[in-house]
Design an enzyme around this catalytic site. Structure first.
Site, PDB file in Angstrom:
ATOM      1  N   HIS A 171     -26.085  18.349  40.733  1.00 32.03           N
ATOM      2  CA  HIS A 171     -25.081  18.357  41.799  1.00 32.03           C
ATOM      3  C   HIS A 171     -23.711  18.749  41.258  1.00 32.03           C
ATOM      4  O   HIS A 171     -23.161  18.062  40.389  1.00 32.03           O
ATOM      5  CB  HIS A 171     -25.021  16.948  42.393  1.00 32.03           C
ATOM      6  CG  HIS A 171     -24.055  16.773  43.508  1.00 32.03           C
ATOM      7  ND1 HIS A 171     -23.042  15.849  43.490  1.00 32.03           N
ATOM      8  CD2 HIS A 171     -23.966  17.412  44.702  1.00 32.03           C
ATOM      9  CE1 HIS A 171     -22.373  15.904  44.621  1.00 32.03           C
ATOM     10  NE2 HIS A 171     -22.905  16.842  45.375  1.00 32.03           N
ATOM     11  N   ASP A 225     -20.200  24.308  45.437  1.00 23.90           N
ATOM     12  CA  ASP A 225     -19.435  24.307  46.693  1.00 23.90           C
ATOM     13  C   ASP A 225     -18.533  25.539  46.699  1.00 23.90           C
ATOM     14  O   ASP A 225     -17.754  25.733  45.766  1.00 23.90           O
ATOM     15  CB  ASP A 225     -18.563  23.047  46.783  1.00 23.90           C
ATOM     16  CG  ASP A 225     -19.386  21.780  46.678  1.00 23.90           C
ATOM     17  OD1 ASP A 225     -20.065  21.427  47.647  1.00 23.90           O
ATOM     18  OD2 ASP A 225     -19.352  21.150  45.599  1.00 23.90           O
ATOM     19  N   HIS A 264     -14.958  21.724  45.168  1.00 29.02           N
ATOM     20  CA  HIS A 264     -15.487  20.841  46.226  1.00 29.02           C
ATOM     21  C   HIS A 264     -14.473  20.481  47.299  1.00 29.02           C
ATOM     22  O   HIS A 264     -14.711  20.654  48.494  1.00 29.02           O
ATOM     23  CB  HIS A 264     -16.046  19.557  45.615  1.00 29.02           C
ATOM     24  CG  HIS A 264     -16.563  18.612  46.649  1.00 29.02           C
ATOM     25  ND1 HIS A 264     -15.777  17.639  47.244  1.00 29.02           N
ATOM     26  CD2 HIS A 264     -17.781  18.517  47.240  1.00 29.02           C
ATOM     27  CE1 HIS A 264     -16.494  16.979  48.130  1.00 29.02           C
ATOM     28  NE2 HIS A 264     -17.707  17.480  48.147  1.00 29.02           N
ATOM     29  N   GLU A 294     -23.614  25.664  48.453  1.00 31.40           N
ATOM     30  CA  GLU A 294     -23.080  25.057  49.680  1.00 31.40           C
ATOM     31  C   GLU A 294     -21.844  25.807  50.145  1.00 31.40           C
ATOM     32  O   GLU A 294     -20.873  25.967  49.394  1.00 31.40           O
ATOM     33  CB  GLU A 294     -22.726  23.580  49.466  1.00 31.40           C
ATOM     34  CG  GLU A 294     -22.211  22.991  50.783  1.00 31.40           C
ATOM     35  CD  GLU A 294     -21.743  21.543  50.708  1.00 31.40           C
ATOM     36  OE1 GLU A 294     -22.084  20.827  49.745  1.00 31.40           O
ATOM     37  OE2 GLU A 294     -21.005  21.144  51.635  1.00 31.40           O
ATOM     38  N   GLU A 346     -26.381  22.955  42.024  1.00 27.61           N
ATOM     39  CA  GLU A 346     -25.709  22.997  43.328  1.00 27.61           C
ATOM     40  C   GLU A 346     -24.235  23.316  43.105  1.00 27.61           C
ATOM     41  O   GLU A 346     -23.671  22.991  42.040  1.00 27.61           O
ATOM     42  CB  GLU A 346     -25.854  21.623  44.005  1.00 27.61           C
ATOM     43  CG  GLU A 346     -25.425  21.586  45.468  1.00 27.61           C
ATOM     44  CD  GLU A 346     -24.087  20.954  45.729  1.00 27.61           C
ATOM     45  OE1 GLU A 346     -23.743  20.752  46.909  1.00 27.61           O
ATOM     46  OE2 GLU A 346     -23.337  20.667  44.763  1.00 27.61           O
TER      47      GLU A 346
HETATM   48  O1  G3P Z   1     -25.744  19.083  48.021  1.00 24.45           O
HETATM   49  C1  G3P Z   1     -25.425  17.937  48.722  1.00 24.45           C
HETATM   50  C2  G3P Z   1     -24.046  17.439  48.547  1.00 24.45           C
HETATM   51  O2  G3P Z   1     -23.316  18.281  47.731  1.00 24.45           O
HETATM   52  C3  G3P Z   1     -23.319  17.213  49.799  1.00 24.45           C
HETATM   53  O3  G3P Z   1     -22.153  16.496  49.643  1.00 24.45           O
HETATM   54  O4  G3P Z   1     -19.745  16.206  49.474  1.00 24.45           O
HETATM   55  O5  G3P Z   1     -21.082  16.435  47.423  1.00 24.45           O
HETATM   56  O6  G3P Z   1     -20.693  18.392  48.857  1.00 24.45           O
HETATM   57  P1  G3P Z   1     -20.871  16.912  48.813  1.00 24.45           P
HETATM   58 CA    CA Z   2     -21.893  20.076  47.752  1.00 24.55          CA
END
Ligand code: G3P
Ligand code: CA
Length: 290
Positions: free
Chosen positions: A40, A69, A82, A150, A67
């Site tokens: 993550h 953002d 993020h 994301e 993952e």
């Molecule tokens: O991939 C799931 C997760 O990233 C969603 O929440 O706030 O960490 O982007 P957040």
């Molecule tokens: Ca995320």
């Protein structure tokens, strides 16, 4: 719960919509398959989130999936960060003291490139940068990893879906091997996920959230995954999601977040999730063998 029993109980929940259900979805918990482990924001317990160092750390741990953002700068560059503000994860307050609240969208790419995105995490990471999406996918590619991308805060960035797909295409990430095995695009915004699906139907997509079971048929038209917080998860919900087929004709999947301890990882693995998104991929892999 056995798949047929799941389909039956889901039928009771959904009435006529249940006619869409497959009879015997082969799922992770039933088949003994282990959930995929996703780092993550990179391996963000061990390196500053969403930096190239966090990607490297995931690779060093042998973790395939990363993952991130994605957001957009004032001058239209896609960057990996993020929060909608640069305050928490960079030294922007020191470098640009008069620019509160330090929103990503109010800074140019050149300005963001000057920021230190590592010192807040620890001195060993001083000088780490906020990567562009291009830089990020290069690094993921270099490690032969896979990307759960994301689209963050899409309401702030009109057209970010098309632009993200363009960058991915330019970097070779929309060819068949990437699309089939190495890329998922997700968002908390159903509109954004639907837009990605409409623009590039071949791309695998994920919706972040826990929609009511009764709404799942409409989600299944444009998303391949329903990705809920683990706090809101149950085996019944996972089974209900699995009972639907997504736009590519396969049962919907569940990748849950953000699971950082072994007990929780074992619990959600027992629910039959397909993927676990975690800051501590080594801990989760050890717990569930993914
Ligand atoms: O991939 C799931 C997760 O990233 C969603 O929440 O706030 O960490 O982007 P957040
Ligand atoms: Ca995320």
């Amino acid at each position: 719960m056995h798949a047929r029993a799941v389909a039956a109980s889901t039928t009771a929940l959904l009435g006529t919509a249940a006619l869409l259900l497959p009879l015997s979805p082969a799922r992770a918990a039933d088949s003994g398959a282990r959930p995929v482990v996703v780092a993550h924001r990179g391996a963000s317990a061990y390196a500053p989130e969403n930096t190239l160092a966090a990607v490297d750390q995931a690779a060093a741990l042998g973790v395939d999936w990363v993952e991130n953002d994605v957001q957009r700068t004032k001058d239209g560059e896609l960057v990996v960060v993020h929060d909608d503000s640069l305050q928490r994860t960079t030294d922007v307050e020191e470098v640009f003291p008069d620019r509160a609240p330090w929103k990503v969208k109010d800074f140019t790419a050149a300005e963001i490139a000057r920021l230190d995105a590592g010192s807040w995490f620890g001195p060993a990471y001083a000088g780490a940068r906020v990567p562009t999406l291009e830089q990020f996918v290069h690094r993921v590619e270099r490690h032969d990893q896979k990307l759960l991308l994301e689209i963050k805060n899409p309401q702030l960035y009109p057209g970010i879906e098309r632009q993200t797909l363009k960058v991915l295409s330019n970097e070779g990430w929309l060819d068949r091997p990437h699309v089939k095995h190495r890329l998922i695009v997700q968002s908390f915004s159903a509109d954004s996920v639907r837009t990605v699906h409409d623009l590039k139907p071949a791309v695998k997509t994920g919706f972040l959230g826990t929609p009511p079971v009764a709404d799942l048929p409409s989600y299944a038209a444009f998303t391949d995954q329903i990705n809920p917080s683990y706090a809101s998860l149950s085996s019944g919900y996972v089974a209900a999601v699995h009972a639907f087929r997504g736009p590519h004709g396969r049962p919907l999947e569940v990748f849950t977040w953000t699971v950082n301890d072994a007990d929780a990882a074992r619990r959600v693995a027992g629910f039959g999730v397909d993927g676990i998104i975690t800051n501590t991929p080594d801990v989760v892999r050890e717990a569930v063998g993914g």
